[in-house]
Design a protein around this motif. Structure first.
Motif, PDB file in Angstrom:
ATOM      1  N   PRO B 142       0.839  -1.201   0.000  1.00  0.00           N
ATOM      2  CA  PRO B 142       0.000   0.000   0.000  1.00  0.00           C
ATOM      3  C   PRO B 142       0.871   1.247   0.000  1.00  0.00           C
ATOM      4  N   PRO B 149      -5.044   7.896  -5.251  1.00  0.00           N
ATOM      5  CA  PRO B 149      -4.314   6.639  -5.126  1.00  0.00           C
ATOM      6  C   PRO B 149      -5.254   5.473  -4.808  1.00  0.00           C
ATOM      7  N   LEU B 150      -5.195   4.467  -5.640  1.00  0.00           N
ATOM      8  CA  LEU B 150      -6.000   3.268  -5.411  1.00  0.00           C
ATOM      9  C   LEU B 150      -5.251   2.366  -4.439  1.00  0.00           C
ATOM     10  N   TRP B 151      -5.880   2.121  -3.294  1.00  0.00           N
ATOM     11  CA  TRP B 151      -5.195   1.308  -2.284  1.00  0.00           C
ATOM     12  C   TRP B 151      -5.465  -0.163  -2.567  1.00  0.00           C
ATOM     13  N   ASN B 153      -6.760  -3.924  -1.519  1.00  0.00           N
ATOM     14  CA  ASN B 153      -7.966  -4.277  -0.780  1.00  0.00           C
ATOM     15  C   ASN B 153      -7.598  -4.793   0.610  1.00  0.00           C
ATOM     16  N   PHE B 154      -7.774  -3.922   1.594  1.00  0.00           N
ATOM     17  CA  PHE B 154      -7.366  -4.296   2.952  1.00  0.00           C
ATOM     18  C   PHE B 154      -8.286  -5.345   3.566  1.00  0.00           C
TER      19      PHE B 154
END
Lengths: 171, 455
Positions: B142, B149-151, B153-154
């Motif tokens: 991340p 900003p595309l994080w 997938n948490f």
């Protein structure tokens, strides 16, 4: 450089006796160097540490930082719906758990090396060459009025060598 | 209180502190024997084979593997889970036994932790290679990027796996290294006396200025307890998370709630078996019979028989629930596909090697027969590999749509990758034999008096 008197012992139990006798005579033991941790010596020297409290603090810090980052990135910065599930589902609690451990370990490790002033290239301040092998070395600061009595106590408690050396030992 | 009459002698041969230093430091100071060079050469060749297979995989793509649309996970993931499982023992050993204050851990923990570190490194390779475009591997981190900003997938177990695995590698390497500092200092001091300048310099750097001060020892013990206490839950979480890679999907045979504990126990099982294999080799080759006694191996054997029972229970529970739940897909997967279907041989190798063969450890006589113990430890390692094979391949090859059903067999590239990872592991372990004191000398010294014949 300070003058110190060292007593070299073969046996950890004699060291404990010596520390107690020195204490009864009002003489401060600066340090004991041993090849392995001896809990009786910690006890006799009255050592205390706040390290576990610091570790707890690191843990709280790690947990909060991780939560803040995860909350900010998934809810505020770029809320992305995956499979129709709520954006703030707290499923990332797993990451909070792992990162708490991660951050606490790293911080504790750094704290240990800073507090002990150790690290790659640090010079080992050793009063005797065999302390990592089989000798237990007791270090007392030399004060002229006391030095005879110290030597006597060390010899009586079974020290195999009693010497005067120059070494800087941190209290 | 430790009574040697009741609980057995942990360090045999009436050692003095100095003798322990001698015994443990000598392999680091001596020139290695011929078998060491030969084994190094063989492992290097194995590793080169793996590097070649990795090159082919990366330059030509995952199409060089035997995977297909149905069986999208093959040997890569099997080996990944297998290696992590093996990597569990070091920490399980060191930390659970540290927290439980089991004195017999001291002779074994160093080797077990070394094994952990190398096994987890081997494990980490497979997902990286499996990504196909390994040069984009940093996408899983991340970091603030230009895509939004595309994080990442948490909420995905696959990402949890990345976090858990890297934390586990970091934590176990830290724990291992911190434990070695006093022993590096011993070697440094000995090198000084012997006049070996280069060795003194290297081990001087590694020992970080250790001087055995009781204040340092006191904080060091506190640090060990903190690291231990923190890494213990990590042992449980890492393999639970690995199991969620499977359990959060909807594949029959994967979608079960038993998976996290089942995987954790399986991991500790295979890891302990690998520790047993390694310790038998070490005690034989380096003549450490006084430190790793038959009593130590006996204790591991007893743990293995217990874990094997849990494994057997887990297998039976899965099978029972597949029938009792009334889900026909689960029933099909377990009763038709696994027990009697195309992959019946894999299922039965798994079941025999993990749940039946270790039951031999019930007998004291067999636990004392080191050759037999060695063979059983190898059988368990093989059995645990087949467990992952059964889980991955049988479920994937026959899913809900019969038109999707497919067979899977590995190509030589996949096999070579696996051999390469074994080579890497062996190289790590062999370097450990040569450059690191294999037994935690300072810890052994600290338990010597209450647990040996003296006094």
């Amino acid at each position: 450089m300070e003058k110190n008197i060292i007593g070299v012992y073969d046996n950890e139990h004699q060291v404990v006796v010596a520390i107690n006798q020195l204490k009864e005579n009002g003489i401060q033991v600066k340090d004991v160097h041993t090849p392995f941790p001896v809990f009786e010596i910690f006890e006799a020297m009255g050592l205390k540490t706040r390290f576990p409290y610091f570790a707890f603090g690191f843990g709280v810090m790690g947990l909060s930082l991780t939560f803040l980052f995860l909350y900010w990135s998934t809810v505020i910065s770029y809320p992305l719906v995956v499979g129709g599930k709520p954006i703030f589902s707290l499923a990332f609690v797993v990451i909070m758990f792992v990162m708490t451990i991660n951050i606490t370990i790293v911080c504790s490790l750094i704290a240990f090396f800073i507090r002990e002033k150790k690290g790659p290239g640090a010079v080992a301040n050793e009063p005797h060459m065999d302390i990592n092998d089989d000798k237990f070395v007791l270090v007392v600061k030399k004060i002229d009025s006391e030095s005879l009595r110290v030597t006597e106590i060390l010899k009586n408690t079974g020290a195999v060598e009693v010497e005067e050396i120059d070494i800087v030992i941190e209290d | 209180m430790y009574d040697t009459r009741v609980r057995g002698i942990l360090i045999e041969g009436n050692k003095s502190y100095h003798q322990i230093t001698e015994d443990i430091s000598t392999p680091v100071e001596q020139k290695p024997k011929r078998w060491w060079y030969i084994s190094m050469a063989i492992s290097t060749i194995m590793l080169l084979g793996g590097v070649y297979a990795g090159y082919i995989t990366i330059s030509q793509g995952i199409g060089t593997w035997g995977l297909n649309n149905s069986v999208a996970w093959g040997w890569g993931i099997i080996n990944f889970v297998w290696w992590i499982g093996i990597g569990h023992a070091g920490t399980a050993f060191s930390i659970f036994l540290l927290i439980l204050r089991q004195k017999w851990r001291t002779s074994i923990n160093r080797a077990a932790e070394a094994m952990t570190v190398f096994a987890v490194m081997c494990a980490g390779l497979f997902p990286l290679i499996h990504m196909g475009r390994i040069w984009l591997a940093f996408f899983i981190l991340p970091y603030p990027n230009s895509r939004g900003p595309l994080w990442v997938n948490f909420n995905s177990p696959l990402f949890w796996d990345v976090v858990a695995l890297s934390t586990y590698l970091m934590a176990s390497a830290t724990f291992w290294y911190v434990g070695m500092i006093p022993d590096f200092a011993t070697i440094r001091d000995r090198a000084k006396k012997q006049g070996k300048k280069i060795r003194e310099k290297i081990y001087g750097l590694l020992s970080m200025g250790w001087n055995g001060s009781s204040r340092t020892w006191f904080r060091y013990e506190a640090l060990a307890m903190i690291l231990g206490g923190l890494t213990a839950p990590l042992v449980i979480s890492v393999h639970s998370i690995v199991s969620m890679d499977f359990a959060t999907s909807i594949m029959p045979g994967w979608h079960t709630t038993i998976f996290p504990p089942y995987f954790v126990v399986g991991a500790i099982f295979s890891g302990f078996a690998m520790v047993l294999t390694l310790m038998i080799i070490i005690r034989k080759v380096f003549k450490y019979q006084d430190y790793v006694t038959v009593g130590h191996l006996d204790a591991i054997g007893r743990i293995l028989v217990f874990i094997s029972l849990i494994m057997g229970t887990a297998y039976m529970t899965e099978i029972f629930v597949a029938w009792y739940s009334g889900s026909e897909y689960e029933y099909y997967t377990f009763f038709v596909n696994r027990i009697s279907g195309d992959y019946w041989w894999a299922f039965w190798i798994m079941f025999t090697a993990n749940a039946i063969v270790p039951q031999l450890f019930w007998f004291k006589k067999l636990r004392k027969n080191i050759t037999l113990v060695f063979i059983i430890s190898i059988i368990i390692n093989i059995g645990m590999w087949f467990e992952r094979y059964v889980i991955v391949v049988t479920s994937l090859s026959k899913d809900y749509l019969p038109s999707n059903w497919a067979e899977y067999s590995p190509t030589h590239i996949e096999v070579m990758l696996f051999i390469g990872s074994i080579g890497l592991f062996a190289l790590g372990v062999l370097s450990f034999f040569k450059y690191v004191p294999m037994v935690a000398a300072s810890e052994v010294k600290s338990i010597l008096k209450p647990t040996s014949e003296k006094e």
